[in-house]
Design a protein around this motif. Sequence first.
Motif, PDB file in Angstrom:
ATOM      1  N   LYS A  66       1.281  -1.195  -0.045  1.00 45.83           N
ATOM      2  CA  LYS A  66      -0.016   0.153  -0.130  1.00 45.83           C
ATOM      3  C   LYS A  66       1.055   1.193  -0.018  1.00 45.83           C
ATOM      4  CE  LYS A  66      -3.926  -2.536   0.517  1.00 45.83           C
ATOM      5  NZ  LYS A  66      -4.619  -2.913  -0.838  1.00 45.83           N
ATOM      6  N   ASP A  67       2.306   1.001   0.400  1.00 44.94           N
ATOM      7  CA  ASP A  67       2.893   2.325   1.141  1.00 44.94           C
ATOM      8  C   ASP A  67       3.730   2.707  -0.225  1.00 44.94           C
ATOM      9  OD1 ASP A  67       4.217   0.414   1.858  1.00 44.94           O
ATOM     10  OD2 ASP A  67       4.961   1.757   3.708  1.00 44.94           O
ATOM     11  N   TYR A  68       3.819   1.798  -1.278  1.00 44.99           N
ATOM     12  CA  TYR A  68       5.097   1.184  -2.549  1.00 44.99           C
ATOM     13  C   TYR A  68       4.755   3.124  -3.634  1.00 44.99           C
ATOM     14  CZ  TYR A  68       8.518   0.071  -5.265  1.00 44.99           C
ATOM     15  OH  TYR A  68       9.922  -0.321  -5.616  1.00 44.99           O
ATOM     16  N   ASN A  69       5.953   3.517  -3.422  1.00 42.31           N
ATOM     17  CA  ASN A  69       5.500   4.865  -3.845  1.00 42.31           C
ATOM     18  C   ASN A  69       7.129   5.471  -4.849  1.00 42.31           C
ATOM     19  OD1 ASN A  69       4.678   7.052  -5.754  1.00 42.31           O
ATOM     20  ND2 ASN A  69       4.238   8.131  -3.083  1.00 42.31           N
ATOM     21  N   PRO A  70       7.971   4.421  -5.718  1.00 43.26           N
ATOM     22  CA  PRO A  70       8.941   5.221  -6.181  1.00 43.26           C
ATOM     23  C   PRO A  70       8.780   6.442  -7.089  1.00 43.26           C
ATOM     24  CG  PRO A  70       8.539   2.638  -7.216  1.00 43.26           C
ATOM     25  CD  PRO A  70       7.387   3.460  -6.306  1.00 43.26           C
ATOM     26  N   GLU A  71       9.426   7.425  -6.962  1.00 40.29           N
ATOM     27  CA  GLU A  71       9.598   8.396  -6.955  1.00 40.29           C
ATOM     28  C   GLU A  71       9.315   8.328  -9.265  1.00 40.29           C
ATOM     29  OE1 GLU A  71      11.941  12.639  -7.945  1.00 40.29           O
ATOM     30  OE2 GLU A  71      12.031  11.486  -6.125  1.00 40.29           O
ATOM     31  N   GLY A  72       8.877   9.085  -9.641  1.00 35.91           N
ATOM     32  CA  GLY A  72       8.250   9.339 -10.717  1.00 35.91           C
ATOM     33  C   GLY A  72       7.456   8.131 -11.708  1.00 35.91           C
ATOM     34  N   CYS A  73       7.239   6.957 -11.148  1.00 36.76           N
ATOM     35  CA  CYS A  73       6.597   6.159 -10.963  1.00 36.76           C
ATOM     36  C   CYS A  73       5.000   5.808 -11.344  1.00 36.76           C
ATOM     37  CB  CYS A  73       6.791   4.805 -10.620  1.00 36.76           C
ATOM     38  SG  CYS A  73       8.803   5.077 -11.242  1.00 36.76           S
ATOM     39  N   ILE A  74       4.312   5.473 -11.696  1.00 31.03           N
ATOM     40  CA  ILE A  74       2.792   4.881 -11.095  1.00 31.03           C
ATOM     41  C   ILE A  74       2.410   3.808 -10.901  1.00 31.03           C
ATOM     42  CG2 ILE A  74      -0.014   4.450 -12.551  1.00 31.03           C
ATOM     43  CD1 ILE A  74       1.012   5.757 -14.883  1.00 31.03           C
ATOM     44  N   VAL A  75       1.604   3.792  -9.637  1.00 28.30           N
ATOM     45  CA  VAL A  75       1.619   2.793  -8.800  1.00 28.30           C
ATOM     46  C   VAL A  75       0.645   2.024  -8.460  1.00 28.30           C
ATOM     47  CG1 VAL A  75       2.219   1.027  -6.469  1.00 28.30           C
ATOM     48  CG2 VAL A  75       3.537   2.907  -7.676  1.00 28.30           C
ATOM     49  N   VAL A  76       0.319   0.818  -8.938  1.00 26.19           N
ATOM     50  CA  VAL A  76      -1.364   0.607  -8.926  1.00 26.19           C
ATOM     51  C   VAL A  76      -1.468  -1.281  -8.636  1.00 26.19           C
ATOM     52  CG1 VAL A  76      -1.854   1.611 -10.968  1.00 26.19           C
ATOM     53  CG2 VAL A  76      -1.437  -0.852 -10.966  1.00 26.19           C
ATOM     54  N   ASP A  77      -2.957  -1.874  -8.414  1.00 24.98           N
ATOM     55  CA  ASP A  77      -2.504  -3.138  -7.000  1.00 24.98           C
ATOM     56  C   ASP A  77      -2.877  -4.010  -8.173  1.00 24.98           C
ATOM     57  OD1 ASP A  77      -5.343  -2.083  -7.397  1.00 24.98           O
ATOM     58  OD2 ASP A  77      -5.586  -2.167  -5.789  1.00 24.98           O
ATOM     59  N   SER A  78      -3.203  -4.393  -9.283  1.00 19.56           N
ATOM     60  CA  SER A  78      -3.695  -5.181 -10.217  1.00 19.56           C
ATOM     61  C   SER A  78      -3.305  -5.192 -11.939  1.00 19.56           C
ATOM     62  CB  SER A  78      -5.229  -4.971 -10.686  1.00 19.56           C
ATOM     63  OG  SER A  78      -6.273  -4.117 -10.840  1.00 19.56           O
ATOM     64  N   ILE A  79      -2.936  -5.960 -12.752  1.00 24.14           N
ATOM     65  CA  ILE A  79      -3.275  -6.133 -13.890  1.00 24.14           C
ATOM     66  C   ILE A  79      -3.566  -5.076 -14.540  1.00 24.14           C
ATOM     67  CG2 ILE A  79      -3.788  -8.102 -14.417  1.00 24.14           C
ATOM     68  CD1 ILE A  79      -1.191  -7.131 -15.890  1.00 24.14           C
ATOM     69  N   GLU A  80      -5.541  -5.207 -14.718  1.00 20.83           N
ATOM     70  CA  GLU A  80      -6.534  -3.943 -14.279  1.00 20.83           C
ATOM     71  C   GLU A  80      -5.919  -2.743 -14.890  1.00 20.83           C
ATOM     72  OE1 GLU A  80      -7.566  -8.697 -14.599  1.00 20.83           O
ATOM     73  OE2 GLU A  80      -6.775  -7.086 -12.814  1.00 20.83           O
ATOM     74  N   ARG A  81      -6.040  -2.801 -13.641  1.00 20.61           N
ATOM     75  CA  ARG A  81      -5.549  -1.039 -13.375  1.00 20.61           C
ATOM     76  C   ARG A  81      -3.965  -0.744 -13.963  1.00 20.61           C
ATOM     77  NH1 ARG A  81      -7.635  -1.955  -7.458  1.00 20.61           N
ATOM     78  NH2 ARG A  81      -9.972  -0.940  -7.702  1.00 20.61           N
ATOM     79  N   ALA A  82      -3.279  -1.465 -13.908  1.00 22.90           N
ATOM     80  CA  ALA A  82      -2.356  -1.275 -14.750  1.00 22.90           C
ATOM     81  C   ALA A  82      -2.482  -0.714 -16.054  1.00 22.90           C
ATOM     82  CB  ALA A  82      -1.217  -2.428 -14.138  1.00 22.90           C
ATOM     83  N   LEU A  83      -3.549  -1.849 -16.892  1.00 17.86           N
ATOM     84  CA  LEU A  83      -3.266  -1.391 -18.440  1.00 17.86           C
ATOM     85  C   LEU A  83      -4.719  -0.289 -18.310  1.00 17.86           C
ATOM     86  CD1 LEU A  83      -3.560  -5.036 -19.272  1.00 17.86           C
ATOM     87  CD2 LEU A  83      -2.328  -3.456 -19.586  1.00 17.86           C
ATOM     88  N   ALA A  84      -5.322  -0.075 -17.570  1.00 18.04           N
ATOM     89  CA  ALA A  84      -6.076   1.104 -17.739  1.00 18.04           C
ATOM     90  C   ALA A  84      -5.848   2.647 -17.754  1.00 18.04           C
ATOM     91  CB  ALA A  84      -7.811   0.789 -16.581  1.00 18.04           C
TER      92      ALA A  84
END
Length: 160
Positions: A66-84
Amino acid sequence: MIIMIAAVAENNALGKNNELVWHLPNDFKRFKALTTNHYIVMGRKTFESFPKPLPNRTHVIITRQKDYNPEGCIVVDSIERALAVCPENEDSYIIGGGEIYNLALPYADIIEITKVHHTFEADTFFPKINKNEWQLVEAETNLKDEKHQYDYTYETYIKK
């Protein structure tokens, strides 16, 4: 288009201990040429295997943390959200690891494989390509040389 890209051994090995188990400089050049200026989707462990974020690419990282947030990256929790979050009218690349490839396979339109003609001990594997669902449309074989310890073939598959 959703494009999966990977270097895969004859036994579908991808890597061991979060590292590649071979070194093919031409494959790295091809990966860079194909993925530059595109969205690249990966799991957290794949992202953490890089010394730093890859230049000129938008990183989409899938993780349950939940708290993963590397600078300059988009962080999501599923393949569906990643593709969206990937642009619909542009190519986006799925770059690993093994679990992410399995999750992304049903969504992929193209698979770009570098088939390394050797078998390796590994702990991460690429999913088996079902020849009833995928058609090999291009193959370019490269022989080992002073910079490449193994023969390898670039293979392009499209969904039937």
